[in-house]
Design a protein around this motif. Structure first.
Motif, PDB file in Angstrom:
ATOM      1  N   SER A  65       0.838  -1.212   0.000  1.00 36.63           N
ATOM      2  CA  SER A  65       0.000   0.000   0.000  1.00 36.63           C
ATOM      3  C   SER A  65       0.865   1.251   0.000  1.00 36.63           C
ATOM      4  CB  SER A  65      -0.927  -0.001   1.214  1.00 36.63           C
ATOM      5  OG  SER A  65      -1.846  -1.071   1.149  1.00 36.63           O
ATOM      6  N   LEU A  66       1.934   1.251   0.796  1.00 35.24           N
ATOM      7  CA  LEU A  66       2.824   2.410   0.832  1.00 35.24           C
ATOM      8  C   LEU A  66       3.531   2.587  -0.507  1.00 35.24           C
ATOM      9  CD1 LEU A  66       4.139   4.717   2.387  1.00 35.24           C
ATOM     10  CD2 LEU A  66       5.861   3.093   3.211  1.00 35.24           C
ATOM     11  N   LEU A  67       3.968   1.489  -1.113  1.00 32.48           N
ATOM     12  CA  LEU A  67       4.609   1.583  -2.426  1.00 32.48           C
ATOM     13  C   LEU A  67       3.640   2.163  -3.455  1.00 32.48           C
ATOM     14  CD1 LEU A  67       6.571  -1.802  -2.696  1.00 32.48           C
ATOM     15  CD2 LEU A  67       7.428   0.432  -1.991  1.00 32.48           C
ATOM     16  N   ASP A  68       2.393   1.707  -3.433  1.00 34.68           N
ATOM     17  CA  ASP A  68       1.399   2.218  -4.379  1.00 34.68           C
ATOM     18  C   ASP A  68       1.164   3.710  -4.179  1.00 34.68           C
ATOM     19  OD1 ASP A  68       1.087  -0.251  -5.517  1.00 34.68           O
ATOM     20  OD2 ASP A  68      -0.696  -0.787  -4.356  1.00 34.68           O
ATOM     21  N   ILE A  69       1.174   4.144  -2.934  1.00 33.12           N
ATOM     22  CA  ILE A  69       0.958   5.570  -2.657  1.00 33.12           C
ATOM     23  C   ILE A  69       2.140   6.391  -3.147  1.00 33.12           C
ATOM     24  CG2 ILE A  69       0.792   7.258  -0.783  1.00 33.12           C
ATOM     25  CD1 ILE A  69      -0.860   5.144   0.741  1.00 33.12           C
ATOM     26  N   VAL A  70       3.348   5.915  -2.899  1.00 35.32           N
ATOM     27  CA  VAL A  70       4.541   6.625  -3.373  1.00 35.32           C
ATOM     28  C   VAL A  70       4.517   6.733  -4.896  1.00 35.32           C
ATOM     29  CG1 VAL A  70       7.050   6.510  -3.571  1.00 35.32           C
ATOM     30  CG2 VAL A  70       5.956   6.032  -1.378  1.00 35.32           C
ATOM     31  N   ALA A  71       4.081   5.666  -5.551  1.00 35.19           N
ATOM     32  CA  ALA A  71       4.035   5.651  -7.012  1.00 35.19           C
ATOM     33  C   ALA A  71       2.771   6.294  -7.565  1.00 35.19           C
ATOM     34  CB  ALA A  71       4.148   4.219  -7.517  1.00 35.19           C
ATOM     35  N   ASN A  72       1.909   6.806  -6.659  1.00 36.97           N
ATOM     36  CA  ASN A  72       0.656   7.445  -7.074  1.00 36.97           C
ATOM     37  C   ASN A  72      -0.226   6.489  -7.866  1.00 36.97           C
ATOM     38  OD1 ASN A  72      -1.123   9.542  -7.000  1.00 36.97           O
ATOM     39  ND2 ASN A  72      -0.241  10.659  -8.714  1.00 36.97           N
ATOM     40  N   ARG A  73      -0.267   5.227  -7.432  1.00 40.39           N
ATOM     41  CA  ARG A  73      -1.083   4.206  -8.089  1.00 40.39           C
ATOM     42  C   ARG A  73      -2.200   3.708  -7.181  1.00 40.39           C
ATOM     43  NH1 ARG A  73       2.425   0.847 -11.897  1.00 40.39           N
ATOM     44  NH2 ARG A  73       1.273  -0.923 -11.107  1.00 40.39           N
ATOM     45  N   SER A  74      -2.409   4.371  -6.063  1.00 40.84           N
ATOM     46  CA  SER A  74      -3.350   3.872  -5.074  1.00 40.84           C
ATOM     47  C   SER A  74      -4.681   4.589  -5.173  1.00 40.84           C
ATOM     48  CB  SER A  74      -2.768   4.047  -3.665  1.00 40.84           C
ATOM     49  OG  SER A  74      -3.704   3.665  -2.679  1.00 40.84           O
ATOM     50  N   ALA A  75      -5.762   3.829  -4.929  1.00 38.86           N
ATOM     51  CA  ALA A  75      -7.106   4.411  -4.897  1.00 38.86           C
ATOM     52  C   ALA A  75      -7.538   4.736  -3.476  1.00 38.86           C
ATOM     53  CB  ALA A  75      -8.103   3.442  -5.533  1.00 38.86           C
ATOM     54  N   LEU A  76      -6.634   4.582  -2.498  1.00 39.40           N
ATOM     55  CA  LEU A  76      -6.956   4.864  -1.101  1.00 39.40           C
ATOM     56  C   LEU A  76      -7.048   6.372  -0.864  1.00 39.40           C
ATOM     57  CD1 LEU A  76      -4.484   2.347   0.584  1.00 39.40           C
ATOM     58  CD2 LEU A  76      -6.953   2.060   0.347  1.00 39.40           C
ATOM     59  N   SER A  77      -7.728   6.715   0.205  1.00 39.54           N
ATOM     60  CA  SER A  77      -7.770   8.110   0.648  1.00 39.54           C
ATOM     61  C   SER A  77      -6.514   8.366   1.479  1.00 39.54           C
ATOM     62  CB  SER A  77      -9.036   8.350   1.484  1.00 39.54           C
ATOM     63  OG  SER A  77      -9.039   9.653   2.014  1.00 39.54           O
ATOM     64  N   VAL A  78      -5.680   9.306   1.039  1.00 41.92           N
ATOM     65  CA  VAL A  78      -4.351   9.486   1.617  1.00 41.92           C
ATOM     66  C   VAL A  78      -4.239  10.849   2.283  1.00 41.92           C
ATOM     67  CG1 VAL A  78      -1.868   9.505   1.148  1.00 41.92           C
ATOM     68  CG2 VAL A  78      -3.378   7.990  -0.158  1.00 41.92           C
ATOM     69  N   ASP A  79      -3.682  10.849   3.490  1.00 41.68           N
ATOM     70  CA  ASP A  79      -3.326  12.080   4.199  1.00 41.68           C
ATOM     71  C   ASP A  79      -1.811  12.115   4.356  1.00 41.68           C
ATOM     72  OD1 ASP A  79      -5.978  12.940   4.585  1.00 41.68           O
ATOM     73  OD2 ASP A  79      -6.191  11.520   6.252  1.00 41.68           O
ATOM     74  N   GLY A  80      -1.289  13.307   4.657  1.00 44.07           N
ATOM     75  CA  GLY A  80       0.152  13.457   4.797  1.00 44.07           C
ATOM     76  C   GLY A  80       0.761  14.028   3.535  1.00 44.07           C
ATOM     77  N   ARG A  81       2.088  14.088   3.501  1.00 47.91           N
ATOM     78  CA  ARG A  81       2.783  14.682   2.357  1.00 47.91           C
ATOM     79  C   ARG A  81       3.843  13.736   1.812  1.00 47.91           C
ATOM     80  NH1 ARG A  81       5.861  19.282   2.591  1.00 47.91           N
ATOM     81  NH2 ARG A  81       5.410  19.480   0.380  1.00 47.91           N
ATOM     82  N   ILE A  82       3.956  13.732   0.486  1.00 47.82           N
ATOM     83  CA  ILE A  82       5.040  13.032  -0.199  1.00 47.82           C
ATOM     84  C   ILE A  82       5.591  14.003  -1.219  1.00 47.82           C
ATOM     85  CG2 ILE A  82       5.682  11.082  -1.669  1.00 47.82           C
ATOM     86  CD1 ILE A  82       3.313   9.557  -0.514  1.00 47.82           C
ATOM     87  N   TRP A  83       6.878  14.279  -1.143  1.00 47.00           N
ATOM     88  CA  TRP A  83       7.419  15.273  -2.068  1.00 47.00           C
ATOM     89  C   TRP A  83       8.842  14.927  -2.487  1.00 47.00           C
ATOM     90  CZ3 TRP A  83       7.165  15.876   3.130  1.00 47.00           C
ATOM     91  CH2 TRP A  83       8.298  16.343   3.802  1.00 47.00           C
ATOM     92  N   LEU A  84       9.215  15.530  -3.583  1.00 46.14           N
ATOM     93  CA  LEU A  84      10.521  15.314  -4.184  1.00 46.14           C
ATOM     94  C   LEU A  84      10.917  16.582  -4.918  1.00 46.14           C
ATOM     95  CD1 LEU A  84      12.840  13.413  -5.133  1.00 46.14           C
ATOM     96  CD2 LEU A  84      11.372  12.800  -7.051  1.00 46.14           C
ATOM     97  N   ASP A  85      11.987  17.195  -4.484  1.00 50.97           N
ATOM     98  CA  ASP A  85      12.475  18.412  -5.147  1.00 50.97           C
ATOM     99  C   ASP A  85      11.395  19.481  -5.264  1.00 50.97           C
ATOM    100  OD1 ASP A  85      14.770  16.850  -7.486  1.00 50.97           O
ATOM    101  OD2 ASP A  85      15.015  17.412  -5.410  1.00 50.97           O
ATOM    102  N   GLY A  86      10.626  19.647  -4.210  1.00 52.51           N
ATOM    103  CA  GLY A  86       9.672  20.740  -4.188  1.00 52.51           C
ATOM    104  C   GLY A  86       8.299  20.415  -4.685  1.00 52.51           C
ATOM    105  N   SER A  87       8.053  19.175  -5.094  1.00 52.53           N
ATOM    106  CA  SER A  87       6.735  18.841  -5.642  1.00 52.53           C
ATOM    107  C   SER A  87       6.008  17.934  -4.669  1.00 52.53           C
ATOM    108  CB  SER A  87       6.883  18.142  -6.986  1.00 52.53           C
ATOM    109  OG  SER A  87       5.624  17.764  -7.469  1.00 52.53           O
ATOM    110  N   THR A  88       4.781  18.287  -4.306  1.00 54.48           N
ATOM    111  CA  THR A  88       3.997  17.445  -3.418  1.00 54.48           C
ATOM    112  C   THR A  88       3.121  16.513  -4.227  1.00 54.48           C
ATOM    113  OG1 THR A  88       2.148  18.978  -3.322  1.00 54.48           O
ATOM    114  CG2 THR A  88       3.906  19.292  -1.706  1.00 54.48           C
TER     115      THR A  88
END
Length: 655
Positions: A65-88
């Motif tokens: 589930s965490l991998l899917d969220i990092v890859a933006n492949r998840s249909a779950l409702s997600v809270d929190g922040r994931i960012w890379l070089d200034g992009s959320t």
């Protein structure tokens, strides 16, 4: 060029890569299903460029589930922040263009060699814009050979991946090929500053300890050279494999138990009163203390837990210890500083790459590459195409010998009708043999479409272009054997019309397979649904039950969209309308004893015209042109429905 790897050329300066130059950060990530069930709770971490993170935990801990969220492949409702070089994650829906996902199952085309597999991935990546460094035919080969060398596949470069009937490379080598596909198609930009993320789901699953170590060590080497970020979920790694990772995220029941360097795991848990025995694999120890599913595991760890955390809930106490630890505080400080730094420059940051194929020209190029790959597969894959040719030839011989040299008399009229129905209906039914080959292609499509290499239009169009000549070949081979053995009307026009109808029948049947397998891409499900649909077409086509007797529901619904019905009518008119059938003449009644109204000809021979037979059986006029158009329209409609479904699925994933 890298000094350590003189054969490695990626079109960028590896000297610019620094472990601290940029990081993937995720802070307080939580996720829940639409029903509100928590899947992840407050997960944080930071992975510098060029390093490898292992996500470890028992089954059901939320790793995938965490991998899917990092890859933006998840249909779950997600809270929190994931960012890379200034992009959320929330304000950059194209973050998946920076994340390359290697699934647990290796979706590879078995008929291709290792080099061919990577070459096609690189060529598709160049067209889609995901691989800006490969400019020119020669540079693609150079790039692919470099990746093959670093992944330790040089000796297997010209070996086929392998099919169920043809041995290929090993499981560990297949995992490396799967990783290599992502690297050749999606490596970063020319400036050396683009930050790529490689996500690996259960990368060591199904591999022995030696193969797992080899796979991970090759990926680690590649990450160090190129500066890509690697995040991998792992299952029971050996000590040697575990220590290859730079950091580890330990999870249980969707909660965070530890995050930090692998070499500090022992020290951290010792401070909490949980000493890892010297003869223990650290990874196994971590899995034991976080696994709550088995009583035997609880009993083995109960003594050490009572000393360390008392009688509190095992996982909750481990999470409390982490949340109150110095390590957690340092991570939080690091993430907060990084977050504010990135927010200051977020307006200028742009990590997204071009989306899926901009323009008709690119779509055409990608389609042609897919056609080339499919032709290569068709030429080599005996299971996908050779076996099907044998099946259809076997059916032709079977029919030719059962309906052997039928003479044109009133007693064989029904046999001719039966032969036409059985041949057209069963040829259509046997299209289910195409399901395994299509599902292999579909698995590759799913993987590559997620990487924005091409879309459903290119996939389905390439499938059609490659399939049509093969289906025409089957129609010709079947007809040459069965048509003349049975004794159908022996004119060139009649023969080629028979071939035409059989070809259209096969095109429609394969279109049905494509539609069903796209909607239900599971072998047993696709097989059952396609077989049921063919049984339905046979039942309501007008041969087994005449249209004027057919139940009104079936008549006004499926009867009119039954492509087998139009094929059967066309074949029957082709065979019967211009033919006559003899029947016995008697002195008492002349031709009055014939099964159908007949006329007497010379030498006291009675002849029944084919038109008379068709009228007596309730067939109307000959509308061959209309029937051909309807079969083609039904075939196109099924392909368009498959396209619409895949497009719909792609948009749902994108949002």
């Amino acid at each position: 060029m890298s000094e350590d790897h003189p054969d490695l050329e990626f079109g960028r300066s590896t000297a610019a890569v620094s472990p601290t130059s940029s990081s993937l950060c995720f802070a307080h990530v939580s996720a829940q299903t639409s029903s509100g069930r928590a899947i992840l709770s407050d997960i944080s971490g930071r992975v510098p460029r060029g390093s490898m993170l292992a996500i470890l935990g028992p089954s059901g801990s939320g790793k995938t589930s965490l991998l899917d969220i990092v890859a933006n492949r998840s249909a779950l409702s997600v809270d929190g922040r994931i960012w890379l070089d200034g992009s959320t994650r929330s304000d950059d829906k194209q973050v998946r263009n920076n994340v390359r996902y290697v699934q647990q199952e290796d979706a590879l085309i078995g008929a291709l060699t290792v080099r061919e597999t990577l070459l096609f991935a690189a060529r598709l990546g160049r067209i889609s814009g995901a691989n800006p460094i490969t400019k020119g035919h020669g540079s693609i080969h150079q790039h692919v050979d470099s990746v093959i060398s670093v992944l330790g596949l040089s000796q297997q470069a010209n070996t086929k991946v392998g099919t169920p009937i043809q041995k290929g490379i090993s499981g560990g080598q297949k995992r490396r090929v799967s990783v290599g596909e992502k690297l050749v198609a999606n490596i970063g930009g020319d400036d050396g500053q683009s930050c790529d993320i490689l996500v690996l789901d259960e990368i060591t699953s199904g591999l022995d300890a030696v193969a797992a170590y080899e796979v991970v060590s090759r990926i680690k080497e590649f990450a160090a050279i190129t500066g890509i970020i690697v995040i991998a979920s792992i299952h029971q790694p050996s000590t040697a494999t575990f220590t290859l990772f730079d950091s580890v995220l330990l999870m249980s029941q969707g909660k965070q138990v530890y995050f930090g360097p692998v070499n500090q795991v022992t020290g951290y848990f010792s401070k909490q009163g949980l000493t890892i025995p010297s003869n223990y694999n650290p990874a196994e120890f971590l899995l034991e203390i976080t696994n709550t599913d088995f009583m035997a595991t609880k009993e083995r760890t109960s003594s050490m837990f009572k000393d360390a955390i008392g009688d509190s809930d095992q996982v909750d106490e481990l999470c409390r210890l982490w949340n109150t630890s110095e390590e957690a505080a340092l991570l939080e400080t690091s993430l907060s500083a990084k977050e504010y730094e990135d927010l200051d420059r977020s307006a200028a940051a742009d990590i997204s790459r071009p989306g899926i194929l901009s323009g008709v020209g690119d779509a055409f190029k990608s389609t042609m590459i897919l056609v080339e790959r499919a032709v290569l597969k068709a030429y080599r894959d005996i299971l996908a195409y050779g076996v099907r040719v044998i099946m259809y030839l076997g059916l032709a011989i079977l029919m030719g010998t059962v309906w052997l040299r039928l003479s044109a008399n009133e007693n064989t009229i029904q046999s001719f009708f039966n032969a036409v129905f059985f041949g057209s209906a069963f040829m259509s039914f046997m299209a289910v043999a195409y399901i395994p080959a299509f599902l292999e292609d579909f698995a590759t499509y799913k993987k590559e479409s997620h990487e924005k290499l091409y879309g459903p239009a290119a996939f389905l169009l390439a499938n059609l272009i490659v399939g049509l000549p093969f289906l025409f070949l089957i129609a010709i081979l079947f007809s040459v054997v069965e048509y003349w053995m049975t004794g159908f009307r022996s004119t060139a026009t009649a023969f080629f019309r028979f071939v035409m109808w059989l070809f259209l029948d096969l095109v429609a049947a394969e279109s049905l397979v494509v539609l069903v397998s796209s909607i239900a891409p599971i072998f047993v499900a696709a097989l059952a649904i396609t077989a049921f649909a063919n049984g339905l077409w046979m039942s309501v086509g007008g041969f087994l039950v005449q249209p004027n007797v057919l139940n009104k529901f079936w008549y006004y619904t499926f009867y009119w969209i039954d492509y087998q019905r139009y094929v059967f009518d066309g074949m029957i008119f082709n065979e019967v309308e211009s033919r006559s059938y003899s029947c016995p003449w008697t002195a008492e009644g002349g031709c009055s004893g014939c099964m159908y109204p007949a006329s007497e000809v010379e030498d006291k021979v009675c002849k029944i015209s084919g038109r008379t037979v068709l009228d007596a059986r309730g067939y109307g006029g000959n509308h061959t042109g209309l029937w051909v158009g309807l079969v083609i329209a039904i075939s196109i409609a099924m392909r368009l429905l498959a396209y619409a479904w895949l497009k719909f699925r792609a948009r749902r994933i994108a949002h």
